[in-house]
Write an enzyme that holds these catalytic residues in place. Sequence first.
Site, PDB file in Angstrom:
ATOM      1  N   CYS A 104     -55.358 100.673   3.600  1.00 47.69           N
ATOM      2  CA  CYS A 104     -54.141 101.053   3.969  1.00 47.69           C
ATOM      3  C   CYS A 104     -53.653 100.518   5.398  1.00 47.69           C
ATOM      4  O   CYS A 104     -53.506  99.581   5.245  1.00 47.69           O
ATOM      5  CB  CYS A 104     -54.032 102.503   3.773  1.00 47.69           C
ATOM      6  SG  CYS A 104     -52.218 103.038   3.657  1.00 47.69           S
ATOM      7  N   HIS A 154     -56.157 103.562  -1.467  1.00 40.99           N
ATOM      8  CA  HIS A 154     -57.302 104.331  -0.940  1.00 40.99           C
ATOM      9  C   HIS A 154     -58.554 104.453  -1.923  1.00 40.99           C
ATOM     10  O   HIS A 154     -58.507 105.438  -2.525  1.00 40.99           O
ATOM     11  CB  HIS A 154     -56.759 105.656  -0.458  1.00 40.99           C
ATOM     12  CG  HIS A 154     -56.170 105.719   0.863  1.00 40.99           C
ATOM     13  ND1 HIS A 154     -56.597 105.878   1.973  1.00 40.99           N
ATOM     14  CD2 HIS A 154     -54.675 105.445   1.039  1.00 40.99           C
ATOM     15  CE1 HIS A 154     -55.603 105.822   2.902  1.00 40.99           C
ATOM     16  NE2 HIS A 154     -54.285 105.463   2.302  1.00 40.99           N
ATOM     17  N   GLU A 186     -61.267 105.285  -1.289  1.00 35.96           N
ATOM     18  CA  GLU A 186     -62.266 106.581  -1.126  1.00 35.96           C
ATOM     19  C   GLU A 186     -61.838 107.780  -1.809  1.00 35.96           C
ATOM     20  O   GLU A 186     -62.534 108.651  -1.791  1.00 35.96           O
ATOM     21  CB  GLU A 186     -62.314 106.606   0.443  1.00 35.96           C
ATOM     22  CG  GLU A 186     -61.365 107.179   1.253  1.00 35.96           C
ATOM     23  CD  GLU A 186     -59.973 106.544   1.409  1.00 35.96           C
ATOM     24  OE1 GLU A 186     -58.861 107.232   1.699  1.00 35.96           O
ATOM     25  OE2 GLU A 186     -59.886 105.348   1.047  1.00 35.96           O
TER      26      GLU A 186
END
Length: 235
Positions: A115, A215, A217
């Site tokens: 990001c 993202h 994660e």
Amino acid sequence: MPRQPLIGVTTYLTRARWGAAWDLPAALLPASYAQHVQRAGGLAVQLPPDDPAAAGDIVRRLDGLVLAGGEDLDPGLYGELPHPRAGAPVPERDAWELALLDAALGQGVPVLGICRGMQLMNVHAGGALCQHLPDEVGHEDHNPVVGAFTDHLVKPVPDTRLGRLLPEPCDVATHHHQSVSRLGDGLVATAHTEDGTIEALERPGGLFAVGVQWHPEARDDLRLTRALVEAAARD
């Protein structure tokens, strides 16, 4: 047992509240970043903002680097005045992460930008950002709910590093209101959304240097993080 590569992950520098009474400046990071690195086989260490002059020494001790998400970059870094909807920049973090990225590329240390981290990679290469994406695409689908990740489809570009890691269109976790407007020197766009927004970029060549606007994660898909860890173990 093979040595686990040491992956540095950059952090926020902000004020935070926790416990019964603490309300202080803090270097913090969502735990999902470290957990993703750990699940992918790496050791995670946080890299709070520091003197940019120390970046080279820090990077020499790392096997890989994750540039984490966070605040908007200072638009002065790419020669623009702030948009009314742009967030307040954090100059200490900008300077630190630009120095870390510069050191990693110079020392051949694999990099994954997430990001803000992808945007920083683009600005480092001389590119520019769209400071408020809804002005460009006419909708809020990249950041529909403040403080929550939502999914949208991205289409990887074939015959790129990212395209080989993610060979099919896939849903990813999105939460951003800025994007790449002018691609930096030496970078190639490697994924897009239906509206044409650049969702990933990379630096061609032998070094793993990949940025994604989403993202990873925030979801269970470990392919990108595992690729970083594997590159860090080799290099």
